[in-house]
Design a protein around this motif. Sequence first.
Motif, short mmCIF file in Angstrom:
data_model
loop_
_atom_site.label_atom_id
_atom_site.label_comp_id
_atom_site.label_asym_id
_atom_site.label_seq_id
_atom_site.Cartn_x
_atom_site.Cartn_y
_atom_site.Cartn_z
N GLY A 154 0.81 -1.21 0.00
CA GLY A 154 0.00 0.00 0.00
C GLY A 154 0.84 1.26 0.00
O GLY A 154 0.42 2.30 0.49
N VAL A 155 2.07 1.18 -0.57
CA VAL A 155 2.93 2.37 -0.68
C VAL A 155 2.43 3.18 -1.88
O VAL A 155 2.57 2.77 -3.03
N GLU A 156 1.80 4.32 -1.59
CA GLU A 156 1.15 5.08 -2.66
C GLU A 156 1.89 6.35 -3.05
O GLU A 156 1.64 6.90 -4.12
N THR A 157 2.78 6.83 -2.19
CA THR A 157 3.44 8.11 -2.48
C THR A 157 4.94 8.03 -2.23
O THR A 157 5.42 7.19 -1.48
N GLU A 158 5.64 8.97 -2.87
CA GLU A 158 7.08 9.09 -2.67
C GLU A 158 7.40 9.37 -1.20
O GLU A 158 8.38 8.85 -0.65
N ALA A 159 6.56 10.19 -0.55
CA ALA A 159 6.81 10.55 0.85
C ALA A 159 6.78 9.32 1.76
O ALA A 159 7.61 9.17 2.65
N VAL A 160 5.81 8.43 1.51
CA VAL A 160 5.72 7.20 2.30
C VAL A 160 6.93 6.30 1.99
O VAL A 160 7.54 5.72 2.89
N TRP A 161 7.29 6.22 0.71
CA TRP A 161 8.48 5.46 0.31
C TRP A 161 9.70 5.94 1.09
O TRP A 161 10.44 5.15 1.66
N GLN A 162 9.91 7.27 1.13
CA GLN A 162 11.08 7.85 1.80
C GLN A 162 11.09 7.51 3.29
O GLN A 162 12.13 7.14 3.84
#
Length: 277
Positions: free
Chosen positions: A236-244
């Motif tokens: 459920g990783v939807e954004t770059e910010a969550v990835w980071q």
Amino acid sequence: QAKHSAAGYTLYSGNPDKEFSRRLALMGELRGAIAKNELRLYCQPKVDFESRHICGAEALVRWQHPRLGMLSTGEFIKLAEHGGLITPLTHWVLEAAFRQSYAWDEAGIRLPLSVNLSAHDLRDPRLIDRIRGLFATWGIRPELIQFELTESVLMQDPEGAVDMLTRLKALGVQLFVDDFGTGYSSLAYLQKLPVDSLKIDQSFVSDMLANEDSAIIVQSTIDLGHNLGLEVVAEGVETEAVWQRLASLGCDTAQGYFISKPIPADAFGEWEQQSAW
Ligand code: C2E
Ligand code: CA
Ligand code: CA
Ligand code: CA
């Protein structure tokens, strides 16, 4: 009137009586759908945080209904589980996954493909022999097939699950605990499970930047997994910010719309070739 949603055509009509008969009818149709080949295999990539390369994919089934269009997978899986149809459905998915894995191998794509198993599958005494037969038929190495079992399914029959997982592991495959954080397993039990990875449930991942409790659960799961020698996947990783944020917490693998939505299995090879991941 049933509604459309992002996840597909939903089976909920708002009227309990109507809903019941709709479900009953769909159950009958699902039996035919398996035979009539209305099911489709989709694959969603998993990416390694460190290398930023694709390191595997999850097999996800879809039902392309001739009248209703794409049906919501979560709902018809539940229907199949209640209606005693999960065994033929799992057989269909296994067959499709091995076929896909073979095709990728022929095309020089060496990615492990993970298949979801249900509670009923864990109690199926013939499942192991069927999987062993598929490995023999397709000549696929055990590293290329993996299995995902939700934490709550494992907790329904903890001892039976250890037994079945031990027999799956003996085939040489990797095992994931899916939807981790929602099934209330104990540390002592987790230690006994012959699994390789934890998949953090997407409910915690998707709001970890907005909700401090979710962030703490994500961080604790990563630390717990690593302390037990397990890899940790965030779904459920939807954004770059969550990835980071996940990268800074030391998470191993990501899956989610930030990388890609599930892709029809026969188009996955082309996507993989063109993708920057
Ligand atoms: P799951 O195993 O937890 O699979 C992840 C679900 O999250 C998939 O939904 C996937 O499309 C969705 N997803 C992936 N990335 C994102 C994201 O970034 N954001 C959001 N909002 N969602 C994301 P899908 O394919 O609809 O499947 C739903 C559930 O149905 C699965 O949850 C799994 O429990 C079950 N399922 C799907 N295929 C199979 C199958 O072949 N066999 C069995 N037994 N169950 C299956
Ligand atoms: Ca899964
Ligand atoms: Ca999940
Ligand atoms: Ca998943």
